[in-house]
Design a protein around this motif. Structure first.
Motif, PDB file in Angstrom:
ATOM      1  N   ARG A  15      -7.861  -1.482  -3.037  1.00  0.00           N
ATOM      2  CA  ARG A  15      -7.033  -0.368  -2.555  1.00  0.00           C
ATOM      3  C   ARG A  15      -7.485  -0.068  -1.138  1.00  0.00           C
ATOM      4  O   ARG A  15      -8.674  -0.057  -0.851  1.00  0.00           O
ATOM      5  N   HIS A  16      -6.509   0.186  -0.260  1.00  0.00           N
ATOM      6  CA  HIS A  16      -6.814   0.432   1.145  1.00  0.00           C
ATOM      7  C   HIS A  16      -5.899   1.555   1.624  1.00  0.00           C
ATOM      8  O   HIS A  16      -4.690   1.373   1.730  1.00  0.00           O
ATOM      9  N   ALA A  17      -6.473   2.730   1.875  1.00  0.00           N
ATOM     10  CA  ALA A  17      -5.683   3.879   2.337  1.00  0.00           C
ATOM     11  C   ALA A  17      -5.503   3.810   3.844  1.00  0.00           C
ATOM     12  O   ALA A  17      -6.473   3.663   4.586  1.00  0.00           O
ATOM     13  N   ALA A  18      -4.253   3.897   4.259  1.00  0.00           N
ATOM     14  CA  ALA A  18      -3.923   3.896   5.686  1.00  0.00           C
ATOM     15  C   ALA A  18      -2.698   4.783   5.870  1.00  0.00           C
ATOM     16  O   ALA A  18      -1.579   4.293   5.975  1.00  0.00           O
ATOM     17  N   PRO A  19      -2.899   6.102   5.855  1.00  0.00           N
ATOM     18  CA  PRO A  19      -1.764   7.029   5.962  1.00  0.00           C
ATOM     19  C   PRO A  19      -0.896   6.731   7.181  1.00  0.00           C
ATOM     20  O   PRO A  19      -1.404   6.438   8.268  1.00  0.00           O
ATOM     21  N   GLY A  20       0.405   6.750   6.966  1.00  0.00           N
ATOM     22  CA  GLY A  20       1.352   6.526   8.050  1.00  0.00           C
ATOM     23  C   GLY A  20       1.642   5.070   8.344  1.00  0.00           C
ATOM     24  O   GLY A  20       2.472   4.761   9.189  1.00  0.00           O
ATOM     25  N   VAL A  21       0.964   4.158   7.680  1.00  0.00           N
ATOM     26  CA  VAL A  21       1.175   2.727   7.912  1.00  0.00           C
ATOM     27  C   VAL A  21       2.178   2.216   6.875  1.00  0.00           C
ATOM     28  O   VAL A  21       2.042   2.484   5.692  1.00  0.00           O
ATOM     29  N   THR A  40      -4.494  -3.923   9.165  1.00  0.00           N
ATOM     30  CA  THR A  40      -3.423  -3.327   9.940  1.00  0.00           C
ATOM     31  C   THR A  40      -3.799  -3.603  11.387  1.00  0.00           C
ATOM     32  O   THR A  40      -4.711  -4.383  11.644  1.00  0.00           O
ATOM     33  N   GLY A  41      -3.160  -2.968  12.322  1.00  0.00           N
ATOM     34  CA  GLY A  41      -3.493  -3.203  13.725  1.00  0.00           C
ATOM     35  C   GLY A  41      -4.943  -2.943  14.062  1.00  0.00           C
ATOM     36  O   GLY A  41      -5.543  -3.666  14.843  1.00  0.00           O
ATOM     37  N   CYS A  42      -5.561  -1.919  13.459  1.00  0.00           N
ATOM     38  CA  CYS A  42      -6.920  -1.551  13.862  1.00  0.00           C
ATOM     39  C   CYS A  42      -7.917  -1.465  12.705  1.00  0.00           C
ATOM     40  O   CYS A  42      -9.077  -1.190  12.932  1.00  0.00           O
ATOM     41  N   GLN A  43      -7.475  -1.661  11.482  1.00  0.00           N
ATOM     42  CA  GLN A  43      -8.381  -1.563  10.329  1.00  0.00           C
ATOM     43  C   GLN A  43      -8.369  -2.869   9.536  1.00  0.00           C
ATOM     44  O   GLN A  43      -7.328  -3.504   9.410  1.00  0.00           O
ATOM     45  N   THR A  44      -9.531  -3.216   9.003  1.00  0.00           N
ATOM     46  CA  THR A  44      -9.636  -4.390   8.140  1.00  0.00           C
ATOM     47  C   THR A  44     -10.491  -4.027   6.943  1.00  0.00           C
ATOM     48  O   THR A  44     -11.515  -3.361   7.077  1.00  0.00           O
ATOM     49  N   ARG A  45     -10.073  -4.480   5.797  1.00  0.00           N
ATOM     50  CA  ARG A  45     -10.829  -4.258   4.558  1.00  0.00           C
ATOM     51  C   ARG A  45     -10.994  -5.607   3.879  1.00  0.00           C
ATOM     52  O   ARG A  45     -10.045  -6.383   3.790  1.00  0.00           O
ATOM     53  N   LEU A  46     -12.212  -5.897   3.409  1.00  0.00           N
ATOM     54  CA  LEU A  46     -12.511  -7.142   2.711  1.00  0.00           C
ATOM     55  C   LEU A  46     -12.891  -6.860   1.273  1.00  0.00           C
ATOM     56  O   LEU A  46     -13.524  -5.846   0.978  1.00  0.00           O
ATOM     57  N   SER A  47     -12.528  -7.764   0.390  1.00  0.00           N
ATOM     58  CA  SER A  47     -12.884  -7.649  -1.021  1.00  0.00           C
ATOM     59  C   SER A  47     -12.954  -9.055  -1.598  1.00  0.00           C
ATOM     60  O   SER A  47     -12.263  -9.958  -1.132  1.00  0.00           O
ATOM     61  N   THR A  61       1.353  -4.065  -2.773  1.00  0.00           N
ATOM     62  CA  THR A  61       2.374  -3.025  -2.628  1.00  0.00           C
ATOM     63  C   THR A  61       1.784  -1.876  -1.820  1.00  0.00           C
ATOM     64  O   THR A  61       0.568  -1.674  -1.807  1.00  0.00           O
ATOM     65  N   VAL A  62       2.664  -1.145  -1.137  1.00  0.00           N
ATOM     66  CA  VAL A  62       2.250   0.045  -0.397  1.00  0.00           C
ATOM     67  C   VAL A  62       3.050   1.212  -0.932  1.00  0.00           C
ATOM     68  O   VAL A  62       4.271   1.155  -1.037  1.00  0.00           O
ATOM     69  N   LEU A  63       2.342   2.264  -1.312  1.00  0.00           N
ATOM     70  CA  LEU A  63       2.975   3.482  -1.805  1.00  0.00           C
ATOM     71  C   LEU A  63       2.231   4.668  -1.210  1.00  0.00           C
ATOM     72  O   LEU A  63       1.005   4.777  -1.366  1.00  0.00           O
ATOM     73  N   ASP A  64       2.938   5.524  -0.512  1.00  0.00           N
ATOM     74  CA  ASP A  64       2.345   6.712   0.115  1.00  0.00           C
ATOM     75  C   ASP A  64       1.137   6.374   0.990  1.00  0.00           C
ATOM     76  O   ASP A  64       0.115   7.062   0.970  1.00  0.00           O
ATOM     77  N   GLY A  65       1.241   5.285   1.756  1.00  0.00           N
ATOM     78  CA  GLY A  65       0.179   4.923   2.691  1.00  0.00           C
ATOM     79  C   GLY A  65      -1.034   4.267   2.065  1.00  0.00           C
ATOM     80  O   GLY A  65      -2.069   4.123   2.712  1.00  0.00           O
ATOM     81  N   VAL A  66      -0.935   3.839   0.796  1.00  0.00           N
ATOM     82  CA  VAL A  66      -2.061   3.174   0.133  1.00  0.00           C
ATOM     83  C   VAL A  66      -1.624   1.763  -0.268  1.00  0.00           C
ATOM     84  O   VAL A  66      -0.676   1.592  -1.037  1.00  0.00           O
ATOM     85  N   LEU A  67      -2.316   0.781   0.282  1.00  0.00           N
ATOM     86  CA  LEU A  67      -2.087  -0.610  -0.097  1.00  0.00           C
ATOM     87  C   LEU A  67      -2.856  -0.878  -1.380  1.00  0.00           C
ATOM     88  O   LEU A  67      -4.050  -0.568  -1.483  1.00  0.00           O
ATOM     89  N   THR A  68      -2.185  -1.459  -2.359  1.00  0.00           N
ATOM     90  CA  THR A  68      -2.843  -1.860  -3.601  1.00  0.00           C
ATOM     91  C   THR A  68      -2.586  -3.343  -3.815  1.00  0.00           C
ATOM     92  O   THR A  68      -1.433  -3.781  -3.808  1.00  0.00           O
ATOM     93  N   VAL A  69      -3.648  -4.111  -3.959  1.00  0.00           N
ATOM     94  CA  VAL A  69      -3.546  -5.544  -4.225  1.00  0.00           C
ATOM     95  C   VAL A  69      -3.944  -5.754  -5.674  1.00  0.00           C
ATOM     96  O   VAL A  69      -5.022  -5.325  -6.107  1.00  0.00           O
TER      97      VAL A  69
END
Length: 101
Positions: A15-21, A40-47, A61-69
């Motif tokens: 899960r990766h929160a990025a409000p407004g993205v 995203t343009g300026c954030q990276t998350r690894l798992s 999927t993205v819902l309310d600014g939260v990416l869920t893989v």
């Protein structure tokens, strides 16, 4: 029916929160060694993917600014019996014989 339900089970990989993205602004990649990279343009998350997860089952999927893989749950490993080989130990000494030495 139970097998179909088990096949449809999923696990959350990241899960990766990025409000407004928006969804179009995310990029998700998976390396051959199972590292998931969401950026995203300026954030990276690894798992890391759990063992046994098929890369082809990944969904993002993205819902309310939260990416869920998510991915399909890996099948539990089959139970196997491992044959044990080796020398048969010599008979253990009796208490009296051990005391005599």
């Amino acid at each position: 029916a139970a097998a179909a339900a088990a096949a449809a089970a999923t696990i959350t990989v990241m899960r990766h929160a990025a409000p407004g993205v928006s969804a179009a602004d995310f990029r998700v990649e998976v390396s051959a060694d199972g590292v998931v990279r969401a950026s995203t343009g300026c954030q990276t998350r690894l798992s890391s993917l759990p063992a046994g997860v098929d890369h082809a089952t990944l969904r993002a999927t993205v819902l309310d600014g939260v990416l869920t893989v998510t991915a399909a749950s890996p099948a539990p490993p089959a139970k196997i019996t491992v044959e044990v080989s080796g020398d048969t130990p010599a008979a253990l000494p009796t208490t009296a014989a051990a005391a005599a030495t």
